[in-house]
Design a protein around this motif. Structure first.
Motif, PDB file in Angstrom:
ATOM      1  N   PHE A 110      10.224  16.329  25.599  1.00 43.73           N
ATOM      2  CA  PHE A 110      11.099  16.259  24.415  1.00 43.73           C
ATOM      3  C   PHE A 110      11.565  17.888  24.084  1.00 43.73           C
ATOM      4  CE2 PHE A 110      11.651  16.305  19.758  1.00 43.73           C
ATOM      5  CZ  PHE A 110      12.826  15.463  19.687  1.00 43.73           C
ATOM      6  N   LEU A 111      10.511  18.697  24.096  1.00 45.67           N
ATOM      7  CA  LEU A 111      11.010  20.156  23.833  1.00 45.67           C
ATOM      8  C   LEU A 111      11.883  20.734  24.709  1.00 45.67           C
ATOM      9  CD1 LEU A 111       7.329  21.534  22.975  1.00 45.67           C
ATOM     10  CD2 LEU A 111       9.373  20.882  21.346  1.00 45.67           C
ATOM     11  N   VAL A 112      11.751  20.569  25.873  1.00 43.32           N
ATOM     12  CA  VAL A 112      12.872  20.935  26.785  1.00 43.32           C
ATOM     13  C   VAL A 112      14.163  20.471  26.576  1.00 43.32           C
ATOM     14  CG1 VAL A 112      13.535  20.855  29.325  1.00 43.32           C
ATOM     15  CG2 VAL A 112      11.146  21.179  28.606  1.00 43.32           C
ATOM     16  N   ILE A 113      14.183  19.244  26.436  1.00 39.86           N
ATOM     17  CA  ILE A 113      15.444  18.486  25.947  1.00 39.86           C
ATOM     18  C   ILE A 113      16.105  18.911  24.680  1.00 39.86           C
ATOM     19  CG2 ILE A 113      16.744  16.131  25.359  1.00 39.86           C
ATOM     20  CD1 ILE A 113      14.701  14.985  27.382  1.00 39.86           C
ATOM     21  N   LEU A 114      15.195  19.213  23.630  1.00 45.40           N
ATOM     22  CA  LEU A 114      15.750  19.796  22.421  1.00 45.40           C
ATOM     23  C   LEU A 114      16.287  21.019  22.670  1.00 45.40           C
ATOM     24  CD1 LEU A 114      15.422  19.042  19.565  1.00 45.40           C
ATOM     25  CD2 LEU A 114      13.488  20.434  19.321  1.00 45.40           C
ATOM     26  N   LEU A 115      15.641  21.879  23.577  1.00 43.80           N
ATOM     27  CA  LEU A 115      16.235  23.268  23.922  1.00 43.80           C
ATOM     28  C   LEU A 115      17.083  23.459  25.023  1.00 43.80           C
ATOM     29  CD1 LEU A 115      12.860  25.082  23.051  1.00 43.80           C
ATOM     30  CD2 LEU A 115      14.787  24.834  21.311  1.00 43.80           C
ATOM     31  N   ALA A 116      17.609  22.308  25.311  1.00 38.25           N
ATOM     32  CA  ALA A 116      18.636  22.201  26.712  1.00 38.25           C
ATOM     33  C   ALA A 116      19.583  23.393  26.554  1.00 38.25           C
ATOM     34  CB  ALA A 116      18.967  20.517  26.829  1.00 38.25           C
ATOM     35  N   ILE A 144      13.091  18.530  32.227  1.00 42.91           N
ATOM     36  CA  ILE A 144      13.977  19.517  32.900  1.00 42.91           C
ATOM     37  C   ILE A 144      14.989  18.484  33.685  1.00 42.91           C
ATOM     38  CG2 ILE A 144      14.264  20.888  34.812  1.00 42.91           C
ATOM     39  CD1 ILE A 144      11.742  22.367  33.635  1.00 42.91           C
ATOM     40  N   GLY A 145      14.368  17.385  34.346  1.00 46.68           N
ATOM     41  CA  GLY A 145      15.268  16.362  35.100  1.00 46.68           C
ATOM     42  C   GLY A 145      16.166  15.854  34.128  1.00 46.68           C
ATOM     43  N   LEU A 146      15.710  15.384  33.070  1.00 45.27           N
ATOM     44  CA  LEU A 146      16.833  14.654  32.073  1.00 45.27           C
ATOM     45  C   LEU A 146      17.884  15.605  31.485  1.00 45.27           C
ATOM     46  CD1 LEU A 146      14.252  12.542  30.045  1.00 45.27           C
ATOM     47  CD2 LEU A 146      16.011  11.752  31.444  1.00 45.27           C
ATOM     48  N   ALA A 147      17.184  16.969  31.137  1.00 42.29           N
ATOM     49  CA  ALA A 147      18.284  17.885  30.826  1.00 42.29           C
ATOM     50  C   ALA A 147      19.359  18.312  31.924  1.00 42.29           C
ATOM     51  CB  ALA A 147      17.579  19.231  30.554  1.00 42.29           C
ATOM     52  N   GLY A 148      18.747  18.205  33.112  1.00 46.48           N
ATOM     53  CA  GLY A 148      19.767  18.380  34.230  1.00 46.48           C
ATOM     54  C   GLY A 148      20.713  17.260  34.416  1.00 46.48           C
ATOM     55  N   ALA A 149      20.368  15.997  34.175  1.00 52.41           N
ATOM     56  CA  ALA A 149      21.268  14.914  34.126  1.00 52.41           C
ATOM     57  C   ALA A 149      22.109  14.825  32.923  1.00 52.41           C
ATOM     58  CB  ALA A 149      20.440  13.555  34.140  1.00 52.41           C
ATOM     59  N   MET A 168      19.885   7.312  23.984  1.00 52.03           N
ATOM     60  CA  MET A 168      18.451   7.970  23.341  1.00 52.03           C
ATOM     61  C   MET A 168      17.347   7.054  23.781  1.00 52.03           C
ATOM     62  SD  MET A 168      17.299  10.169  21.665  1.00 52.03           S
ATOM     63  CE  MET A 168      15.749  10.662  20.673  1.00 52.03           C
ATOM     64  N   ARG A 169      17.526   5.669  23.748  1.00 48.18           N
ATOM     65  CA  ARG A 169      16.327   4.784  23.985  1.00 48.18           C
ATOM     66  C   ARG A 169      16.013   4.894  25.404  1.00 48.18           C
ATOM     67  NH1 ARG A 169      17.496  -1.464  22.684  1.00 48.18           N
ATOM     68  NH2 ARG A 169      17.721  -0.482  20.526  1.00 48.18           N
ATOM     69  N   ASN A 170      17.019   5.057  26.311  1.00 46.58           N
ATOM     70  CA  ASN A 170      16.546   5.686  27.772  1.00 46.58           C
ATOM     71  C   ASN A 170      15.787   6.564  27.905  1.00 46.58           C
ATOM     72  OD1 ASN A 170      17.871   2.809  28.402  1.00 46.58           O
ATOM     73  ND2 ASN A 170      19.802   3.825  29.052  1.00 46.58           N
ATOM     74  N   THR A 171      16.344   7.773  27.165  1.00 48.65           N
ATOM     75  CA  THR A 171      15.768   8.944  27.316  1.00 48.65           C
ATOM     76  C   THR A 171      14.305   8.909  26.678  1.00 48.65           C
ATOM     77  OG1 THR A 171      17.777   9.969  27.169  1.00 48.65           O
ATOM     78  CG2 THR A 171      15.906  11.468  26.378  1.00 48.65           C
ATOM     79  N   LEU A 172      13.919   8.235  25.680  1.00 48.92           N
ATOM     80  CA  LEU A 172      12.641   8.076  25.393  1.00 48.92           C
ATOM     81  C   LEU A 172      11.756   7.150  26.147  1.00 48.92           C
ATOM     82  CD1 LEU A 172      10.538   8.556  23.054  1.00 48.92           C
ATOM     83  CD2 LEU A 172      11.517   6.285  22.045  1.00 48.92           C
ATOM     84  N   MET A 173      12.415   6.097  26.788  1.00 50.01           N
ATOM     85  CA  MET A 173      11.534   5.364  27.772  1.00 50.01           C
ATOM     86  C   MET A 173      10.996   6.288  28.887  1.00 50.01           C
ATOM     87  SD  MET A 173      12.831   2.478  29.906  1.00 50.01           S
ATOM     88  CE  MET A 173      13.878   3.330  31.038  1.00 50.01           C
ATOM     89  N   ILE A 174      12.144   6.939  29.536  1.00 51.91           N
ATOM     90  CA  ILE A 174      12.121   7.911  30.763  1.00 51.91           C
ATOM     91  C   ILE A 174      10.749   8.857  30.299  1.00 51.91           C
ATOM     92  CG2 ILE A 174      12.796   9.614  32.312  1.00 51.91           C
ATOM     93  CD1 ILE A 174      15.304   7.936  32.320  1.00 51.91           C
ATOM     94  N   LEU A 175      10.775   9.583  29.045  1.00 51.58           N
ATOM     95  CA  LEU A 175       9.968  10.625  28.477  1.00 51.58           C
ATOM     96  C   LEU A 175       8.160  10.026  28.648  1.00 51.58           C
ATOM     97  CD1 LEU A 175      11.788  12.597  26.106  1.00 51.58           C
ATOM     98  CD2 LEU A 175      10.785  13.348  28.313  1.00 51.58           C
ATOM     99  N   LEU A 176       8.388   8.645  28.103  1.00 54.54           N
ATOM    100  CA  LEU A 176       7.139   7.925  28.092  1.00 54.54           C
ATOM    101  C   LEU A 176       6.289   7.496  29.325  1.00 54.54           C
ATOM    102  CD1 LEU A 176       7.799   5.997  24.700  1.00 54.54           C
ATOM    103  CD2 LEU A 176       6.105   7.940  24.868  1.00 54.54           C
ATOM    104  N   ILE A 177       7.274   7.049  30.453  1.00 54.54           N
ATOM    105  CA  ILE A 177       6.563   6.607  31.462  1.00 54.54           C
ATOM    106  C   ILE A 177       5.627   7.225  32.120  1.00 54.54           C
ATOM    107  CG2 ILE A 177       7.124   6.006  33.968  1.00 54.54           C
ATOM    108  CD1 ILE A 177       9.921   5.121  33.006  1.00 54.54           C
ATOM    109  N   PRO A 178       5.489   8.773  32.209  1.00 51.43           N
ATOM    110  CA  PRO A 178       4.480   9.479  32.893  1.00 51.43           C
ATOM    111  C   PRO A 178       2.915   9.245  31.638  1.00 51.43           C
ATOM    112  CG  PRO A 178       6.157  10.969  32.812  1.00 51.43           C
ATOM    113  CD  PRO A 178       6.393   9.586  32.181  1.00 51.43           C
ATOM    114  N   PHE A 179       3.274   9.201  30.490  1.00 52.10           N
ATOM    115  CA  PHE A 179       2.214   8.786  29.914  1.00 52.10           C
ATOM    116  C   PHE A 179       1.546   7.628  29.785  1.00 52.10           C
ATOM    117  CE2 PHE A 179       0.782   6.928  25.683  1.00 52.10           C
ATOM    118  CZ  PHE A 179      -0.419   7.693  25.456  1.00 52.10           C
ATOM    119  N   LEU A 180       2.315   6.591  30.023  1.00 52.47           N
ATOM    120  CA  LEU A 180       1.835   5.326  30.377  1.00 52.47           C
ATOM    121  C   LEU A 180       1.122   4.825  31.683  1.00 52.47           C
ATOM    122  CD1 LEU A 180       4.936   3.083  29.361  1.00 52.47           C
ATOM    123  CD2 LEU A 180       3.040   3.230  28.029  1.00 52.47           C
ATOM    124  N   GLY A 181       1.288   5.921  32.620  1.00 51.78           N
ATOM    125  CA  GLY A 181       0.763   6.035  33.905  1.00 51.78           C
ATOM    126  C   GLY A 181      -0.741   6.651  33.595  1.00 51.78           C
TER     127      GLY A 181
END
Length: 252
Positions: free
Chosen positions: A188-194, A123-128, A1-14
């Motif tokens: 997050f919404l995409v993962i929630l409805l994966a 979508i990438g995370l949901a695919g993984a 879960m922590r890794n998922t949150l980190m990956i989701l936040l990376i674009p925002f940090l950019g």
């Protein structure tokens, strides 16, 4: 879960990193630097779209849903561009506008454009996470990093014109940075409805690719190629493509 949150936040940090340019530059971003970053971002996004989204989508569902998804992604961003203000690096729109309305419209346009990018990471995370998807968590991370790299010049292109329009550096930074907050929300919404999206994964993967490729063709490449020093944008594209190829193919 922590890794998922980190990956989701990376674009925002950019986006936040790019918006922070407003603290180090007096007025607008130097044209040469802007072209390098835009070209680099274009290469990253094209490579990420192909290896992280289109190829897994075709491997999962074949050519028909992948083609439909790709074209639907283009059509979605085309519709958004049609119904929202079309603002480029100058930060201006046609017709006279007050400072407040121009600021609000710039933030609105970029925020809407950022949402599909966040969905792409989701979508990438949901695919993984899906047992039937031929996609790894590392590939999702590479996609997230690629979008974050693309967001650095985008964040600067938002905050710098806002500063030039008379806003404070801090306000310009926050408006630019917060334009990217919709990315982790969309992911997050995409993962929630994966569970609902899993049967549609080939379509959704290529839909996200189409949306990102539209941004590259419509926004990034034209601005990187216009005026002087256009070859610098081309070099930036090659470097960005090569970096994303290494991240996605070697690490994935």
């Amino acid at each position: 879960m922590r890794n998922t949150l980190m990956i989701l936040l990376i674009p925002f940090l950019g986006t936040a990193l790019g918006s922070a340019f407003v603290f180090f530059m007096r007025k607008e971003m130097p044209a040469l630097l802007q072209k390098i970053l835009l070209g680099f971002a274009s290469g990253v996004m094209v490579a990420a779209s192909f290896w992280s989204l289109i190829v897994p989508g075709m491997q999962m569902g074949g050519i028909t849903p992948s083609t439909i998804g790709l074209l639907a992604g283009f059509a979605f961003l085309l519709l958004i561009d049609h119904i929202t203000p079309h603002l480029h690096a100058t930060g201006s729109a046609e017709g006279p506008r007050s400072k407040l309305s121009r600021t609000a419209m710039l933030a609105l346009a970029v925020t809407i454009h950022n949402f599909p990018e966040g969905m792409a990471v989701g979508i990438g995370l949901a695919g993984a996470m899906s047992s039937g998807a031929n996609m790894t968590g590392t590939a999702a991370l590479a996609l997230s990093l690629g979008i974050a790299i693309q967001n650095v010049p985008e964040g600067a292109i938002i905050s710098m014109p806002l500063r030039a329009a008379g806003n404070s550096r801090l306000k310009s930074f926050w408006i630019g940075a917060l334009s990217g907050i919709v990315e982790p929300i969309g992911g997050f919404l995409v993962i929630l409805l994966a569970s609902f999206f899993t049967p549609l994964m080939p379509f959704l993967l290529t839909f996200a690719a189409g949306a990102m490729l539209y941004v590259v063709v419509e926004e990034l490449i034209p601005e990187a190629s216009e005026g002087e020093h256009s070859n610098v944008g081309t070099i930036g594209f090659a470097l960005g493509f090569a970096l994303m190829m290494v991240l996605d193919v070697v690490l994935g």
